[in-house]
Design a protein around this motif. Structure first.
Motif, PDB file in Angstrom:
ATOM      1  N   THR A 192       9.727  -6.105 -17.587  1.00  0.00           N
ATOM      2  CA  THR A 192       9.022  -5.325 -18.801  1.00  0.00           C
ATOM      3  C   THR A 192       7.937  -4.677 -18.691  1.00  0.00           C
ATOM      4  O   THR A 192       7.646  -3.585 -19.144  1.00  0.00           O
ATOM      5  N   ALA A 193       6.857  -5.244 -17.942  1.00  0.00           N
ATOM      6  CA  ALA A 193       5.730  -4.570 -17.841  1.00  0.00           C
ATOM      7  C   ALA A 193       5.952  -3.230 -16.718  1.00  0.00           C
ATOM      8  O   ALA A 193       5.326  -2.008 -16.870  1.00  0.00           O
ATOM      9  N   ALA A 194       6.681  -3.615 -15.598  1.00  0.00           N
ATOM     10  CA  ALA A 194       7.236  -2.201 -14.862  1.00  0.00           C
ATOM     11  C   ALA A 194       7.649  -1.191 -15.736  1.00  0.00           C
ATOM     12  O   ALA A 194       7.469   0.137 -15.573  1.00  0.00           O
ATOM     13  N   THR A 195       8.663  -1.499 -16.719  1.00  0.00           N
ATOM     14  CA  THR A 195       9.350  -0.360 -17.377  1.00  0.00           C
ATOM     15  C   THR A 195       8.338   0.052 -18.435  1.00  0.00           C
ATOM     16  O   THR A 195       8.112   1.366 -18.623  1.00  0.00           O
ATOM     17  N   VAL A 196       7.512  -0.725 -19.221  1.00  0.00           N
ATOM     18  CA  VAL A 196       6.487  -0.137 -20.188  1.00  0.00           C
ATOM     19  C   VAL A 196       5.330   0.720 -19.317  1.00  0.00           C
ATOM     20  O   VAL A 196       5.076   1.860 -19.916  1.00  0.00           O
ATOM     21  N   ILE A 197       5.039   0.498 -18.204  1.00  0.00           N
ATOM     22  CA  ILE A 197       3.830   1.069 -17.585  1.00  0.00           C
ATOM     23  C   ILE A 197       4.563   2.491 -16.997  1.00  0.00           C
ATOM     24  O   ILE A 197       4.030   3.671 -17.100  1.00  0.00           O
ATOM     25  N   GLY A 198       5.830   2.356 -16.517  1.00  0.00           N
ATOM     26  CA  GLY A 198       6.640   3.698 -16.148  1.00  0.00           C
ATOM     27  C   GLY A 198       6.804   4.700 -17.221  1.00  0.00           C
ATOM     28  O   GLY A 198       6.833   5.760 -17.521  1.00  0.00           O
ATOM     29  N   GLY A 199       7.235   4.044 -18.581  1.00  0.00           N
ATOM     30  CA  GLY A 199       7.431   4.875 -19.654  1.00  0.00           C
ATOM     31  C   GLY A 199       6.273   5.306 -20.296  1.00  0.00           C
ATOM     32  O   GLY A 199       6.154   6.699 -20.740  1.00  0.00           O
TER      33      GLY A 199
ATOM     34  N   THR B 133       4.004   5.655  -5.557  1.00  0.00           N
ATOM     35  CA  THR B 133       4.128   5.686  -6.947  1.00  0.00           C
ATOM     36  C   THR B 133       3.005   6.553  -7.708  1.00  0.00           C
ATOM     37  O   THR B 133       3.428   7.142  -8.580  1.00  0.00           O
ATOM     38  N   VAL B 134       1.864   6.150  -7.191  1.00  0.00           N
ATOM     39  CA  VAL B 134       0.662   7.232  -7.727  1.00  0.00           C
ATOM     40  C   VAL B 134       0.864   8.716  -7.380  1.00  0.00           C
ATOM     41  O   VAL B 134       0.933   9.362  -8.125  1.00  0.00           O
ATOM     42  N   ALA B 135       1.558   9.092  -6.211  1.00  0.00           N
ATOM     43  CA  ALA B 135       1.840  10.309  -5.787  1.00  0.00           C
ATOM     44  C   ALA B 135       2.803  10.973  -6.800  1.00  0.00           C
ATOM     45  O   ALA B 135       2.843  12.077  -7.189  1.00  0.00           O
ATOM     46  N   LEU B 136       3.872  10.211  -6.973  1.00  0.00           N
ATOM     47  CA  LEU B 136       5.026  10.615  -7.793  1.00  0.00           C
ATOM     48  C   LEU B 136       4.591  10.878  -9.082  1.00  0.00           C
ATOM     49  O   LEU B 136       4.565  11.747  -9.882  1.00  0.00           O
ATOM     50  N   ALA B 137       3.587   9.926  -9.925  1.00  0.00           N
ATOM     51  CA  ALA B 137       2.971   9.927 -11.125  1.00  0.00           C
ATOM     52  C   ALA B 137       1.936  11.185 -11.158  1.00  0.00           C
ATOM     53  O   ALA B 137       2.147  12.151 -12.239  1.00  0.00           O
TER      54      ALA B 137
ATOM     55  N   LEU C 269       9.914   2.199  -8.245  1.00  0.00           N
ATOM     56  CA  LEU C 269       8.704   2.160  -7.708  1.00  0.00           C
ATOM     57  C   LEU C 269       7.878   1.258  -7.913  1.00  0.00           C
ATOM     58  O   LEU C 269       7.301   0.533  -7.272  1.00  0.00           O
ATOM     59  N   ILE C 270       7.645   1.315  -9.276  1.00  0.00           N
ATOM     60  CA  ILE C 270       6.716   0.226  -9.802  1.00  0.00           C
ATOM     61  C   ILE C 270       7.132  -1.103  -9.512  1.00  0.00           C
ATOM     62  O   ILE C 270       6.479  -2.150  -9.301  1.00  0.00           O
ATOM     63  N   ALA C 271       8.397  -1.300  -9.940  1.00  0.00           N
ATOM     64  CA  ALA C 271       8.973  -2.559  -9.405  1.00  0.00           C
ATOM     65  C   ALA C 271       8.943  -3.019  -8.113  1.00  0.00           C
ATOM     66  O   ALA C 271       8.617  -4.065  -7.929  1.00  0.00           O
TER      67      ALA C 271
ATOM     68  N   VAL D 227       0.927  -1.170   0.075  1.00  0.00           N
ATOM     69  CA  VAL D 227       0.117  -0.050  -0.033  1.00  0.00           C
ATOM     70  C   VAL D 227       0.856   1.089  -0.037  1.00  0.00           C
ATOM     71  O   VAL D 227       0.604   2.315  -0.785  1.00  0.00           O
ATOM     72  N   LEU D 228       1.785   1.250   0.794  1.00  0.00           N
ATOM     73  CA  LEU D 228       2.770   2.533   0.868  1.00  0.00           C
ATOM     74  C   LEU D 228       3.460   2.616  -0.522  1.00  0.00           C
ATOM     75  O   LEU D 228       3.586   3.849  -1.066  1.00  0.00           O
TER      76      LEU D 228
END
Length: 447
Positions: A387-394, A207-211, A233-235, A201-202
């Protein structure tokens, strides 16, 4: 009691060597980061300003990786010795004392490994610093500092993380009924306990706050300081939610190949699914490595594309080798060692399984091929998640910069995943080949 602690460490030396390797790597990386901080603090001024930004990024990447790999490795270590702890209780050792012994062992190995890692870093820190900062005018000819206080802080921090990571396992070892543990020798399956739920949760909240706070209208250089933290953070969120995420991903993609296609594939797939605690311990660090490297290069390429669209030039966003080494060298080293160590640690526990498979009529070649397939499953699952974390962040970064798509660095993702696969393959196949040399009756006769 001291004799019990030390004798058990010796009896299960293969398992403890895995934790020792990870803590040595953690101490090495932590000492390098501590050296940057201490050197900047001593000199102050522009040196402190330059090293503060670098050390902050290094600490961020390293801390995320260390927390993930240490906790997963420590929990696997305790789980692999569940039967020994049950035997202790059967001979009269109190459950509370079992937990105390386990934590003492973890503290000894954690502190020892961290201290060895710091000692290894002492001669390497000066030439590494000179190479990394050779183009920085303010860093030329300055004295470097990595003193006893910094080393003690690193050792204490790693020991505390190891102890905290082992609390749940120690409590489980002391509370599990002896007969139940003896009847079920397999490591317990990982669960979403309260600590993981709070952590997930934290991290998701962060991650959401940063985005949400990323400002695409700001200068590219100001934007990049925050954007580079998004994928890590996504990872971390995926790793924290591993008990929920890993089984789903592993089952989903391994189901694409029908079990009847190959007997070795059938065995490997079901073994990876059944031994989820061991699978997760191998997948987590490799996933983090893929996401960190892929995220850094993808973020840099996406920022360069945005810079080129705004000014017509992408200068300033080329990732120099020394920058990549100082930012990702430590986390990648940690992840690689942890992924290989966790697979190697659990190899001895599977000798009976290999003997049973041979007794049922399987050949050495089939069992070896099964081990190869398991390495493929670990690496592929980690690559998919990374790859999912990278693509989502990208995608988030590209949306903030009003770009249609991110410049995903699939070459980097493939390179790190391939390197991780080779390490896991060696750590999987070597113990398997060694186990196949043992006589079947002798292996099956020993509990």
């Amino acid at each position: 009691m001291t004799r019990l602690v030390l004798s058990d460490l010796t009896a299960h030396v293969r398992v403890w060597l895995g934790v020792l390797a990870v803590t040595i790597a953690s101490g090495f990386v932590g000492a390098i980061a501590a050296g940057l901080i201490e050197t900047g603090t001593v000199h102050g001024g522009r040196v402190l300003e330059g090293l503060s930004s670098t050390s902050a990024a290094v600490i961020m990447f390293t801390a995320i990786t260390a927390l993930i790999v240490l906790s997963s490795t420590v929990n696997l270590t305790v789980a692999l010795q569940q039967r020994s702890y049950a035997l202790w209780q059967l001979v009269g050792i109190r459950p509370a004392l079992v937990a105390w012994v386990v934590l003492t062992q973890l503290g000894i190995v954690g502190a020892l490994g961290a201290a060895v890692g710091c000692l290894l870093a002492l001669p390497i820190f000066p030439p590494l610093f000179v190479w990394v900062f050779r183009e920085w005018t303010d860093m030329q000819g300055i004295s470097l500092h990595l003193g006893a206080v910094s080393v003690l802080v690193v050792v204490a921090s790693i020991a505390v993380v190891v102890l905290l990571g082992g609390l749940r396992g120690a409590r489980r070892a002391s509370r599990t009924p002896p007969i139940e543990a003896l009847r079920d020798p397999e490591p317990p399956r990982i669960k979403m306990g309260w600590f993981r739920i709070v952590l997930a949760v934290l991290v998701i909240g962060g991650t959401v706050a940063l985005a949400l706070t990323l400002d695409g209208n700001a200068s590219i250089s100001a934007f990049s300081g925050q954007a580079v933290l998004l994928t890590p953070l996504i990872a971390a969120a995926l790793a924290a939610a591993g008990p929920l995420v890993f089984p789903l991903v592993l089952r989903a993609w391994t189901s694409l190949l029908p079990p009847g296609a190959s007997a070795s594939w059938f065995l490997a797939r079901n073994s990876a699914r059944y031994r989820l605690s061991q699978s997760s311990a191998a997948i987590s660090p490799l996933m983090v490595a893929v996401a960190l490297a892929g995220g850094l290069y993808t973020t840099g390429a996406t920022l360069a594309a945005a810079q080129a669209e705004r000014t017509g030039s992408s200068d300033g966003f080329d990732l120099a080798p020394e920058g990549v080494v100082i930012l990702l060298g430590g986390p990648l080293l940690l992840s690689a060692i942890a992924a290989a160590a966790t697979v190697f640690m659990s190899g001895h526990a599977r000798e009976r399984e290999f003997a049973l498979i041979q007794a049922a009529g399987s050949t050495h070649a089939d069992i070896t091929l099964t081990a190869i397939w398991e390495a493929v499953i670990y690496a592929a699952t980690a690559a998919i998640l990374g790859t999912a974390a990278t693509v989502i962040g990208g995608l988030i970064i590209a949306a903030k910069l009003s770009l249609p798509v991110p410049a995903v660095s699939f070459a980097t993702l493939g390179l790190i995943a391939g390197g991780g696969f080779l390490l896991v393959l060696a750590a999987t196949v070597a113990p398997t080949v060694a186990a196949l040399r043992h006589e079947i009756p002798r292996t099956l006769a020993v509990e």
